[in-house]
Design a protein around this motif. Structure first.
Motif, PDB file in Angstrom:
ATOM      1  N   THR A  51       0.818  -1.213   0.000  1.00  0.00           N
ATOM      2  CA  THR A  51       0.000   0.000   0.000  1.00  0.00           C
ATOM      3  C   THR A  51       0.855   1.268   0.000  1.00  0.00           C
ATOM      4  OG1 THR A  51      -0.210  -0.381   2.364  1.00  0.00           O
ATOM      5  CG2 THR A  51      -2.093  -0.936   1.005  1.00  0.00           C
ATOM      6  N   ILE A  54       1.254   2.808  -3.357  1.00  0.00           N
ATOM      7  CA  ILE A  54       0.134   3.442  -4.063  1.00  0.00           C
ATOM      8  C   ILE A  54      -0.540   4.552  -3.254  1.00  0.00           C
ATOM      9  CG2 ILE A  54      -0.401   1.471  -5.557  1.00  0.00           C
ATOM     10  CD1 ILE A  54      -2.487   0.582  -3.567  1.00  0.00           C
ATOM     11  N   ILE A  55       0.075   4.871  -2.104  1.00  0.00           N
ATOM     12  CA  ILE A  55      -0.495   5.955  -1.287  1.00  0.00           C
ATOM     13  C   ILE A  55       0.521   7.076  -1.159  1.00  0.00           C
ATOM     14  CG2 ILE A  55      -1.241   6.595   1.046  1.00  0.00           C
ATOM     15  CD1 ILE A  55      -2.421   3.846   1.345  1.00  0.00           C
ATOM     16  N   THR A  61      -3.495   9.991   0.311  1.00  0.00           N
ATOM     17  CA  THR A  61      -4.446   9.754  -0.792  1.00  0.00           C
ATOM     18  C   THR A  61      -3.814   8.779  -1.784  1.00  0.00           C
ATOM     19  OG1 THR A  61      -3.535  11.642  -1.959  1.00  0.00           O
ATOM     20  CG2 THR A  61      -5.528  12.033  -0.675  1.00  0.00           C
ATOM     21  N   VAL A  62      -4.686   8.143  -2.524  1.00  0.00           N
ATOM     22  CA  VAL A  62      -4.207   7.160  -3.506  1.00  0.00           C
ATOM     23  C   VAL A  62      -3.542   7.878  -4.678  1.00  0.00           C
ATOM     24  CG1 VAL A  62      -4.961   5.427  -5.187  1.00  0.00           C
ATOM     25  CG2 VAL A  62      -5.984   5.510  -2.913  1.00  0.00           C
ATOM     26  N   ARG A  99      -9.296  -3.358  -3.446  1.00  0.00           N
ATOM     27  CA  ARG A  99      -9.549  -2.485  -4.605  1.00  0.00           C
ATOM     28  C   ARG A  99      -9.217  -3.267  -5.875  1.00  0.00           C
ATOM     29  NH1 ARG A  99      -9.075   3.239  -3.412  1.00  0.00           N
ATOM     30  NH2 ARG A  99      -9.600   3.430  -1.204  1.00  0.00           N
ATOM     31  N   ILE A 101      -7.381  -3.331  -9.299  1.00  0.00           N
ATOM     32  CA  ILE A 101      -6.201  -2.591  -9.777  1.00  0.00           C
ATOM     33  C   ILE A 101      -5.992  -2.929 -11.250  1.00  0.00           C
ATOM     34  CG2 ILE A 101      -3.719  -2.218  -9.484  1.00  0.00           C
ATOM     35  CD1 ILE A 101      -4.079  -2.939  -6.516  1.00  0.00           C
ATOM     36  N   VAL A 159      -5.282   2.351  -9.384  1.00  0.00           N
ATOM     37  CA  VAL A 159      -6.060   1.760  -8.293  1.00  0.00           C
ATOM     38  C   VAL A 159      -7.471   2.340  -8.361  1.00  0.00           C
ATOM     39  CG1 VAL A 159      -6.234   1.487  -5.794  1.00  0.00           C
ATOM     40  CG2 VAL A 159      -3.984   1.620  -6.883  1.00  0.00           C
ATOM     41  N   ASN A 161     -10.851   3.926  -7.671  1.00  0.00           N
ATOM     42  CA  ASN A 161     -11.170   4.945  -6.662  1.00  0.00           C
ATOM     43  C   ASN A 161     -12.461   4.562  -5.950  1.00  0.00           C
ATOM     44  OD1 ASN A 161     -11.036   7.210  -5.152  1.00  0.00           O
ATOM     45  ND2 ASN A 161     -11.749   8.600  -6.777  1.00  0.00           N
ATOM     46  N   LEU A 166      -7.301   0.075   2.092  1.00  0.00           N
ATOM     47  CA  LEU A 166      -6.031   0.143   1.368  1.00  0.00           C
ATOM     48  C   LEU A 166      -4.959  -0.652   2.091  1.00  0.00           C
ATOM     49  CD1 LEU A 166      -5.882   3.726  -0.106  1.00  0.00           C
ATOM     50  CD2 LEU A 166      -5.662   1.569  -1.324  1.00  0.00           C
TER      51      LEU A 166
END
Lengths: 184, 465
Positions: A51, A54-55, A61-62, A99, A101, A159, A161, A166
């Motif tokens: 994670t 991707i954060i 935030t992603v 999520r 992806i 990813v 939304n 996450l």
């Protein structure tokens, strides 16, 4: 039979054997039918995405798109375009992130102009159990010819939304199977 | 490409034979037998080979597979037959070409009864082992061979084109023993060799690894040594004729002791156990060539594991490049170090029993002054030649017959790597001082050479006194 006759006959026998020997019951025209059809498998891309990848930590935030570029000129030679019958790209995702992806692969020339792209999706997982997704993308001969000018692959990871957690990890494994057809 | 294949098979079909010159060995009516055993018990006082025509010898052999095996007109698919051949062939099977041309050959008997002989011959010797693992990889790919190592050591081949200057003597040491030796100077025109390669390529499945497989190049050490190639490659010419002339000029210069030089000896003996029993033996081409000029060696050494491309990497500057990584891991270099290589040494031996004693009036088998008392002989021969992977062997049984003073013949039955039913015949005519000989082996296959793994033709003209 006198000796001279024996001599002449023996000599003729050897000379005729050595000069008039023949090759029969064979058909060299079969050369036209010789086809080599080896199948090669090679790893393609792999990744372990946590994670943190991707954060955006400061804003929590992603990151909408994680992008990377791979040098790729495997199809740029005549040998490849003339003798590759098909390529199968196989993807195996194991996802515990809640999520979906998407992975998009964009084949480009040296000027980064897109020649072809496709997207495969790793289905959303659960935090407890990884969800496995397998996808296969097939390149036929026309597409292989189109990609003869490709020098790069841009990989984009998106990813979804949504509101899922996450937490977790996504493991990507993939291989390419090259079906060769080489006619003499 | 297709034409080349036709030519190759036509070549095989017409001049296939074994490397072994079993028919000529200890055929003492011919001076060429001295090249196989310098102690051959030749009876002539002088000889002169007709320049360029005293020995024309060519052989091509292929163990494990024949033309018929692949191209048989039997209604089956050629690809099916190739698959079968591929399954049957091993990395010990080989393809060989050996060709010799006597340029000059002479000899004379001195007052002390020593027979001196010498000359110049040109030789082409090529052997290539079947690179089984790499052929399977090329023909079937790696998909069905997970965990199976493809061995780079299967690459094993040598090629040599050279001229040989030789001079030898042949002396009766005592009542029973004859000894002979020959000194050889090798002048290499071209050499290429790739032997003693190491390493493997393996694809293994890795359920707990980063990716589905690992493709592993392990302990690779592959070398191709060349001498006499780099300068040919560098010839720059605007037209083929001029380029050809330049190559020819270089070849002639190298053939006349301008090439990479080497030294070798042949030694042999002939021993009469008793009047009718004779044993002979020889070692030929015990020597080596030192490659110091025009030398180029290409080598690739290293280890590499490929498990795909890691992507995405969160840096837009990073670009994966497998080829760069591979080149770094398995370094490819061209070096110019001298090297030396042994000639493929050959061992010959025979045991002969002579019978049918000649008595005047019985037959007209001898020239004036000859003292050979028997018209017939039987015996056995052994042959061994050292080769890059392992020695090659041959066993022969023979029957020798002096049919008349004009004609001598010998029949051999030989077992070797190429055939278990190799029957050969040599005929040598002696009309006054003029001699012509011709030999062929694998005669049983001549009705259809496509089914043969080997056959031979050798002929020549001499003046013998």
């Amino acid at each position: 039979m006198n000796k001279k006759t024996i001599f002449i006959r023996l000599l003729l026998l050897v000379i005729s054997l050595t000069t008039m020997s023949c090759v029969k019951d064979v058909d060299f025209d079969q050369t036209d039918e010789i086809v080599l059809t080896p199948v090669f498998e090679a790893d393609f891309i792999y990744s372990k995405i946590n994670t943190e990848d991707i954060i955006d930590i400061p804003t929590n935030t992603v990151i909408p798109v994680v992008r990377d570029t791979i040098a790729f000129d495997l199809l740029s030679t005549d040998v490849a375009t003339e003798n590759l019958e098909r390529i199968e790209l196989f993807f195996d995702f194991e996802n515990t992130i809640e999520r979906n992806i998407d992975f998009t692969f964009i084949f480009t020339g040296s000027d980064f102009a897109p020649l072809h792209s496709f997207t495969v999706t790793a289905n959303m997982g659960t935090n407890a159990t990884p969800v496995e997704t397998e996808e296969t993308e097939i390149f036929d001969q026309n597409l292989i010819n189109t990609l003869s000018n490709a020098t790069k692959i841009i990989t984009e990871m998106r990813v979804a939304n949504t509101t899922g957690s996450l937490q977790g990890e996504l493991e990507v494994k993939s291989k390419a199977t090259y079906f060769v057809r080489y006619e003499l | 490409m297709r034409k080349n294949i036709y030519l190759l098979f036509i070549l095989i079909a017409n001049i296939v034979c074994a490397q072994n010159k079993e028919l000529l060995y200890d055929f003492t009516d011919l001076p060429q037998s001295l090249l196989l055993n310098p102690a051959a018990d030749v009876k002539m006082n002088k000889h002169l080979g007709v320049p360029f025509l005293s020995q024309i010898h060519a052989n091509v052999g292929s163990s494990g597979v024949s033309i018929y095996d692949v191209f048989a007109d039997d209604g089956r698919s050629v690809n099916e037959k190739i698959e079968e051949a591929l399954a049957n062939l091993s990395s010990h099977d080989y393809f060989t070409v050996n060709q010799q041309l006597d340029i000059l050959n002479f000899g004379w008997r001195a007052d002390n009864d020593i027979y001196y002989s010498g000359g110049i011959y040109q030789e082409l010797d090529v052997i290539g082992y079947f690179p089984k693992d790499l052929a399977v990889l090329a023909y079937r790919g790696n998909r069905d061979f997970e965990g199976v190592p493809f061995r780079l050591s299967d690459i094993s081949a040598t090629a040599e084109l050279m001229s040989v200057f030789h001079f030898g003597y042949n002396k009766k040491v005592n009542r029973n023993l004859r000894f002979g030796a020959r000194l050889k100077i090798y002048s290499s025109i071209f050499n290429a060799r790739s032997t003693r390669n190491r390493g493997t390529f393996t694809t293994i499945e890795t359920p707990n690894g980063n990716n589905i497989y690992q493709h592993i190049i392990s302990g690779a050490d592959v070398r191709l040594q060349t001498a006499g190639y780099a300068s040919l490659r560098d010839i720059e010419s605007e037209d083929d004729v001029d380029g050809g002339k330049q190559v020819t000029k270089k070849f002639i210069n190298r053939a006349l002791l301008g090439g990479n030089l080497g030294l070798g000896v042949d030694v042999g003996f002939t021993y009469d156990i008793e009047e009718q029993w004779r044993v002979t033996g020889s070692v030929t081409d015990l020597g080596m060539i030192f490659y110091t000029k025009d030398v180029e060696t290409y080598k690739a050494i290293g280890d590499y594991v490929f498990e795909g491309l890691q992507a995405p990497i969160q840096s837009e500057e990073d670009v994966n490049d497998v080829l760069d990584e591979l080149e770094e891991a398995v370094s490819y270099d061209t070096i110019h170090n001298s090297y030396a290589a042994f000639r493929p040494m050959k061992l010959n031996g025979s045991l002969k029993y002579s019978f049918n004693r000649y008595s005047s009036g019985n037959c007209d088998c001898y020239l004036d002054g000859e003292d050979a008392p028997y018209t017939d002989a039987i015996g056995g021969q052994v042959f061994m030649q050292f080769r890059p992977q392992r020695p090659q062997f041959a066993l022969s049984l023979f029957y020798y017959k002096r049919l008349s003073k004009y004609l001598k013949a010998k029949v051999n039955y030989t077992i070797d790597d190429l055939s278990y039913y190799n029957v050969g015949l040599i005929l040598s005519t002696h009309i006054k001082k003029f001699n012509f000989y011709i030999s062929a082996n694998n005669l049983l296959d001549y009705s259809n050479l496509a089914k043969s793994n080997g056959a031979a033709v050798q002929l020549g003209f001499n003046i013998i006194m």
